[in-house]
Design a protein around this motif. Sequence first.
Motif, PDB file in Angstrom:
ATOM      1  N   GLY A 432       0.821  -1.382   0.183  1.00 10.57           N
ATOM      2  CA  GLY A 432       0.065  -0.022   0.100  1.00 10.57           C
ATOM      3  C   GLY A 432       0.704   1.231  -0.081  1.00 10.57           C
ATOM      4  N   PRO A 433       0.014   2.391   0.024  1.00  8.52           N
ATOM      5  CA  PRO A 433       1.067   3.676   0.024  1.00  8.52           C
ATOM      6  C   PRO A 433       1.965   3.958   1.350  1.00  8.52           C
ATOM      7  N   GLY A 434       1.843   3.274   2.377  1.00  7.70           N
ATOM      8  CA  GLY A 434       2.454   3.249   3.590  1.00  7.70           C
ATOM      9  C   GLY A 434       2.477   4.620   4.201  1.00  7.70           C
ATOM     10  N   ASN A 435       1.509   5.324   3.962  1.00  7.81           N
ATOM     11  CA  ASN A 435       1.224   6.461   4.900  1.00  7.81           C
ATOM     12  C   ASN A 435       0.300   6.521   6.155  1.00  7.81           C
ATOM     13  N   ALA A 436      -0.606   5.408   6.039  1.00 10.61           N
ATOM     14  CA  ALA A 436      -1.529   5.092   7.260  1.00 10.61           C
ATOM     15  C   ALA A 436      -0.847   4.943   8.552  1.00 10.61           C
ATOM     16  N   PRO A 437      -1.463   5.654   9.542  1.00  9.29           N
ATOM     17  CA  PRO A 437      -0.661   5.271  10.912  1.00  9.29           C
ATOM     18  C   PRO A 437      -0.796   3.874  11.556  1.00  9.29           C
ATOM     19  N   ASP A 438       0.039   3.413  12.270  1.00  8.82           N
ATOM     20  CA  ASP A 438      -0.130   2.168  12.592  1.00  8.82           C
ATOM     21  C   ASP A 438      -0.958   2.010  13.924  1.00  8.82           C
ATOM     22  N   GLN A 439      -2.058   1.228  14.060  1.00  6.63           N
ATOM     23  CA  GLN A 439      -2.817   1.187  15.076  1.00  6.63           C
ATOM     24  C   GLN A 439      -2.141   0.745  16.254  1.00  6.63           C
ATOM     25  N   ASP A 443       0.476   6.136  21.021  1.00  7.69           N
ATOM     26  CA  ASP A 443       0.872   7.447  20.762  1.00  7.69           C
ATOM     27  C   ASP A 443       2.388   7.784  21.040  1.00  7.69           C
ATOM     28  N   LEU A 444       3.131   6.634  20.545  1.00 10.83           N
ATOM     29  CA  LEU A 444       4.430   7.023  20.432  1.00 10.83           C
ATOM     30  C   LEU A 444       5.271   8.229  19.809  1.00 10.83           C
ATOM     31  N   PRO A 445       6.105   8.982  20.583  1.00 10.73           N
ATOM     32  CA  PRO A 445       6.611  10.137  19.992  1.00 10.73           C
ATOM     33  C   PRO A 445       7.001   9.824  18.531  1.00 10.73           C
ATOM     34  N   GLU A 446       6.712  10.735  17.410  1.00  6.94           N
ATOM     35  CA  GLU A 446       6.951  10.320  16.030  1.00  6.94           C
ATOM     36  C   GLU A 446       7.820  11.703  15.480  1.00  6.94           C
ATOM     37  N   MET A 447       8.516  11.327  14.480  1.00  7.95           N
ATOM     38  CA  MET A 447       9.222  12.433  13.708  1.00  7.95           C
ATOM     39  C   MET A 447       9.344  12.188  12.374  1.00  7.95           C
ATOM     40  N   LYS A 465       9.773   6.771  18.692  1.00  5.79           N
ATOM     41  CA  LYS A 465      10.328   6.464  19.828  1.00  5.79           C
ATOM     42  C   LYS A 465       9.699   5.030  20.541  1.00  5.79           C
ATOM     43  N   ALA A 466      10.746   4.336  21.180  1.00 11.00           N
ATOM     44  CA  ALA A 466      10.317   2.983  21.885  1.00 11.00           C
ATOM     45  C   ALA A 466       9.515   3.265  22.919  1.00 11.00           C
ATOM     46  N   GLN A 467       9.240   4.453  23.414  1.00 12.56           N
ATOM     47  CA  GLN A 467       8.438   4.553  24.553  1.00 12.56           C
ATOM     48  C   GLN A 467       7.708   5.712  24.729  1.00 12.56           C
ATOM     49  N   THR A 468       6.623   5.896  25.115  1.00 11.50           N
ATOM     50  CA  THR A 468       5.777   7.274  25.093  1.00 11.50           C
ATOM     51  C   THR A 468       6.203   7.889  26.011  1.00 11.50           C
ATOM     52  N   GLY A 469       6.358   9.406  26.158  1.00 18.16           N
ATOM     53  CA  GLY A 469       6.701  10.401  26.923  1.00 18.16           C
ATOM     54  C   GLY A 469       8.306  10.631  26.497  1.00 18.16           C
ATOM     55  N   GLN A 470       8.782  10.163  25.628  1.00 16.06           N
ATOM     56  CA  GLN A 470      10.155  10.149  25.395  1.00 16.06           C
ATOM     57  C   GLN A 470      10.306  11.187  24.201  1.00 16.06           C
ATOM     58  N   ASP A 471      10.470  12.466  24.361  1.00 12.62           N
ATOM     59  CA  ASP A 471      10.563  13.502  23.197  1.00 12.62           C
ATOM     60  C   ASP A 471      11.756  13.399  22.616  1.00 12.62           C
ATOM     61  N   TRP A 472      11.708  13.725  21.195  1.00  6.63           N
ATOM     62  CA  TRP A 472      12.943  13.848  20.514  1.00  6.63           C
ATOM     63  C   TRP A 472      13.904  14.979  20.758  1.00  6.63           C
ATOM     64  N   THR A 473      14.951  14.715  21.200  1.00  6.55           N
ATOM     65  CA  THR A 473      15.913  15.922  21.586  1.00  6.55           C
ATOM     66  C   THR A 473      16.630  16.483  20.441  1.00  6.55           C
ATOM     67  N   GLU A 474      17.082  17.605  20.557  1.00  2.00           N
ATOM     68  CA  GLU A 474      17.609  18.496  19.402  1.00  2.00           C
ATOM     69  C   GLU A 474      18.672  17.690  18.666  1.00  2.00           C
ATOM     70  N   ALA A 475      19.286  17.227  19.678  1.00  2.00           N
ATOM     71  CA  ALA A 475      20.671  16.306  19.151  1.00  2.00           C
ATOM     72  C   ALA A 475      20.257  15.193  18.250  1.00  2.00           C
TER      73      ALA A 475
END
Length: 560
Positions: A432-439, A443-447, A465-475
């Motif tokens: 498929g198009p590969g744009n649909a979210p994975d149910q 709610d894992l942090p996504e970039m 991210k592997a776990q919820t609540g882990q935001d993407w750092t600037e680095a």
Amino acid sequence: MLTRIRHLISTPSFEDDKDRTSQARLLSWVLWIVWGAIVLFYMAQILTGQVVTPLVTVLTLITMLVTLGLRVLLHAGRIEWVGVILSGVLWLAFTLAAYQFGGTHDTAIVGYFVVVILAGITSGGQVLLWFAGLVSLTVFMLYVLELQGIVNPVIPPALNDLFLILIVIVAAALLLRYALQRVAAASVEARQSSKVLADVNMTLEERSARLEVQTQRLSRRARNLQVIADVTRVATELSGELEQLLDTVVKLVGENLDLYHVAIYRVDESGRRFSMQASSSELGQALMAREVFYSPGDGSYVGQVVAQAAPVVRQRAEASDAAWQDPDYPDTWFNVGLPLRSRGEIIGVLDIHSMDRDAFLDEDILVLQTLADQIAVSISNAELFAQLQRSLEAERRAYGELSQASWRALLTSRRQLAYRFTQSGDVAAMEGPGNAPDQDLGDLPEMTVPLIARGGVIGQLRARKAQTGQDWTEAEQTLLRTLVEQLALTLESARSYQDTQDRAFRERLISTVASRLRASLDLETTLKIAVAEMRRALGLKDLIIRLIPPGEGPAERDTD
């Protein structure tokens, strides 16, 4: 009258001869002493009650008149004559005193030494010897008069006294003459040394002046060369910014050469008109705003520089110089225009104005022309650099468009170019198009980062991210974007390589088919080979080649 008397009693001075001035000063003092002695002698005669004979009075008056005349001669510069006459007057006075009072034993005899010394100092060694002989003869005559009883001496005459006096006078005269000769020799030597020293000083002054002039020339040359070096450096730093380059160059030249106005005129697109493009002064900025154009044949100053293709120098002689008719530059005293030459053509004019009428020498003009040539080269290089930048930009745009077209064709033909890392640790192709979210991931942090190749978006990367609540750092975000950029470059290289391989395959295939077609010269055999090779090369199910007489069929027919 008072002025003449003041001049007569003053001591004469000779600015061009210090020795004569010294002699005149000595004679002036001696004349004053003689005057004082005469007055004192005459007053003493009166005060002591002695009878002043008419002879004494007459001699006194004559002596005073003679000394007065000697002062006149002294101011006239007759130093030798004054010395001889004064020595003679003193000889006569001392002789009369010795004759009148005591002969050879009278105190007046001592005055003969004064006579000899004065004659030697004022008139030289020859006159000294003459007066020494005269004094010796006088003493001898006084001695003879004493022996004959004409002169009544206080002490009886004695021959040994005569010899003693004569020996003393002659010895004193000889010693004085020797001393005068030594003094004269030393004076001559001192004059020669002074002359040599003066010549040496003059030579040193001339050399110092020449050295100073040479130093100034070298300083000016070093200053001009430094300006050329600075212009070269600025041209290198601002090679891609022509307008800023021109503004920086005129300000740099104006500040380093202490000029109140520097301007650069550039040729327009027609190649026939010139206008001011940069100026270092507010005056030039105002003139540049007027957008005045010049051409080689209009008789203007800029036009003359272009027409002659050589430096043109204007120099004002006076503030009201009628030949200087340039109201735009009222403070200019020295003006030089230099052509900006590049590849044999005049591309502009460097206009320099100074408030110093002697701002530049002829050799400075040559250095300034070198500066103008360097500016012309810098302008030409900046234009070439800008042209190259435009060409590169057009090439990048063309290559980017070509790259986007290639990606579009590739992704249109292969729509399932998508891969993901699964939870089981495998890498699998996505359906498929590969744009649909994975149910199932919650709610894992996504970039999401786009894949950009040659300025166009060819895909995207989605990471969680592997776990919820882990935001993407600037680095982490920076690292991920960097990795995506490297991925995009690698994909672009892979696509280019694949295109190259495809072109190579097609060229090999075309070459193989063409070589087989050329293997036979029979028409039917060639058609059979063509049908078989083209079907096989393109993987076709059916292929028909039919020859149709000209004008009886369509030029092109669709194939199923």
